[in-house]
Design a protein around this motif. Structure first.
Motif, PDB file in Angstrom:
ATOM      1  N   ASN A  53       0.807  -1.240   0.000  1.00  0.00           N
ATOM      2  CA  ASN A  53       0.000   0.000   0.000  1.00  0.00           C
ATOM      3  C   ASN A  53       0.833   1.281   0.000  1.00  0.00           C
ATOM      4  OD1 ASN A  53      -2.333  -1.358  -0.116  1.00  0.00           O
ATOM      5  ND2 ASN A  53      -3.070  -0.811   1.927  1.00  0.00           N
ATOM      6  N   ARG A  54       1.986   1.213   0.649  1.00  0.00           N
ATOM      7  CA  ARG A  54       2.889   2.370   0.631  1.00  0.00           C
ATOM      8  C   ARG A  54       4.320   1.871   0.734  1.00  0.00           C
ATOM      9  NH1 ARG A  54       3.480   8.090   1.776  1.00  0.00           N
ATOM     10  NH2 ARG A  54       5.352   8.453   2.998  1.00  0.00           N
ATOM     11  N   GLU A  56       8.305   3.355   0.799  1.00  0.00           N
ATOM     12  CA  GLU A  56       9.170   4.532   0.894  1.00  0.00           C
ATOM     13  C   GLU A  56      10.568   4.130   0.445  1.00  0.00           C
ATOM     14  OE1 GLU A  56       8.644   5.538   5.013  1.00  0.00           O
ATOM     15  OE2 GLU A  56       6.734   6.562   4.630  1.00  0.00           O
ATOM     16  N   SER A  69       7.783   8.049  -2.449  1.00  0.00           N
ATOM     17  CA  SER A  69       6.918   6.965  -1.995  1.00  0.00           C
ATOM     18  C   SER A  69       5.929   6.609  -3.093  1.00  0.00           C
ATOM     19  CB  SER A  69       6.171   7.350  -0.708  1.00  0.00           C
ATOM     20  OG  SER A  69       5.338   8.456  -0.927  1.00  0.00           O
ATOM     21  N   ASN A  71       2.183   5.030  -3.402  1.00  0.00           N
ATOM     22  CA  ASN A  71       1.042   4.936  -2.503  1.00  0.00           C
ATOM     23  C   ASN A  71      -0.171   4.394  -3.241  1.00  0.00           C
ATOM     24  OD1 ASN A  71       2.084   6.888  -0.109  1.00  0.00           O
ATOM     25  ND2 ASN A  71       2.692   7.713  -2.081  1.00  0.00           N
ATOM     26  N   GLU A  72      -0.915   3.564  -2.548  1.00  0.00           N
ATOM     27  CA  GLU A  72      -2.136   3.040  -3.152  1.00  0.00           C
ATOM     28  C   GLU A  72      -3.289   3.229  -2.175  1.00  0.00           C
ATOM     29  OE1 GLU A  72      -1.679  -0.972  -4.604  1.00  0.00           O
ATOM     30  OE2 GLU A  72      -3.851  -1.120  -4.985  1.00  0.00           O
ATOM     31  N   VAL A  79      -6.276   9.562   2.466  1.00  0.00           N
ATOM     32  CA  VAL A  79      -5.258   9.814   3.483  1.00  0.00           C
ATOM     33  C   VAL A  79      -5.995  10.449   4.662  1.00  0.00           C
ATOM     34  CG1 VAL A  79      -3.151  11.103   4.018  1.00  0.00           C
ATOM     35  CG2 VAL A  79      -3.465  10.125   1.731  1.00  0.00           C
ATOM     36  N   THR A 135      -3.380   4.902  -7.520  1.00  0.00           N
ATOM     37  CA  THR A 135      -1.978   4.647  -7.189  1.00  0.00           C
ATOM     38  C   THR A 135      -1.172   5.853  -7.639  1.00  0.00           C
ATOM     39  OG1 THR A 135      -2.279   2.279  -7.487  1.00  0.00           O
ATOM     40  CG2 THR A 135      -0.023   3.084  -7.497  1.00  0.00           C
ATOM     41  N   CYS A 138       4.728   9.915  -4.879  1.00  0.00           N
ATOM     42  CA  CYS A 138       4.926  11.211  -4.220  1.00  0.00           C
ATOM     43  C   CYS A 138       6.429  11.442  -4.065  1.00  0.00           C
ATOM     44  CB  CYS A 138       4.251  11.245  -2.853  1.00  0.00           C
ATOM     45  SG  CYS A 138       4.594  12.769  -1.944  1.00  0.00           S
TER      46      CYS A 138
END
Lengths: 157, 157
Positions: A53-54, A56, A69, A71-72, A79, A135, A138
């Motif tokens: 899901n995330r 980094e 990162s 991110n999903e 968030v 998705t 970042c």
């Protein structure tokens, strides 16, 4: 790298403040050489990411100029907080799916291929759409840190 | 931001070199305030990219801390030169397809989900495989420029 302020008292009560990011003391008979990134280390690092899901990348890749990162957010998710930044600009790229961002109260719809740069002070929050997950990548970098790039920074063999 | 070198002649022929990234002249009765990113501008920029072979986002998004490009090499193609960088580290992420990088003579196979960080001095070249194209993101940032990130840089509302 050491950062410090040098304050010089001028006449008439003014101060000259210098924000010093590099200080080098060398004898006058030596040539000044500044090596950025002179740490001895392997010239590259590699990692492979899957379906988490995330993810980094800062630690995984030993990054020194960015945090990145992936991110999903599943359909209907968001968030769970609004945030801004002190120093860093963020760049978001939508890799797949649909959703929206709310930036300083303004709603911006997002789908695959959309890219956003957000200034540090802006208050932001990200949402997947109700019917599709989203998705996104970042990229966090220090605002105004890039001095040269591409043709100006590259050395072609 | 103006960058310059200040050279101060010391006794015995030594020089003190100061790399000055911020210079601020203020009267002594005013409080020193440094605002990163104090330029007055919209708090975000947005663009949408399609299927072009190479997209550069720096101008499109008014980036200040990175150059980001999305690159597509068709099957059998390669970047037609080897290059390194003066100051910038590059981060490559494979968005789809297969290929390889050659970094300082070492061959690294690449497929979807692979991420690489490459130090400035490393000599690099990218290739699509003979049977599949490759699409990758390239993020250029100044090495060692990130000071804080995520929890340390974020302000939660």
């Amino acid at each position: 790298m050491t950062h410090s302020f040098l304050s010089v008292q001028l006449q008439k009560g003014a101060h000259l403040f210098l924000y010093v990011s590099h200080t080098i003391l060398i004898p006058s008979n030596q040539k000044l050489q500044i090596n950025y990134g002179g740490t001895i280390m392997a010239n590259y690092t590699k990692t492979t990411i899957g379906k988490e899901n995330r993810i980094e990348l800062h630690e995984k890749l030993s990054l020194t100029g960015a945090e990145i990162s992936i991110n999903e957010l599943p359909a209907g998710a968001n968030v769970p907080f609004v945030h801004s930044h002190k120093e860093n600009e963020e760049i978001y790229g939508i890799l797949s799916g649909n959703g929206k961002a709310i930036i300083d109260g303004e709603e911006i719809s997002l789908s695959t291929g959309d890219w956003l740069k957000i200034a540090p002070a802006a208050k932001r929050q990200f949402f997947a759409s109700d019917i599709s997950g989203i998705t996104y990548i970042c990229i966090q970098v220090k605002e105004n840190s890039l001095e040269h790039f591409t043709a100006e920074d590259a050395v072609i063999d």
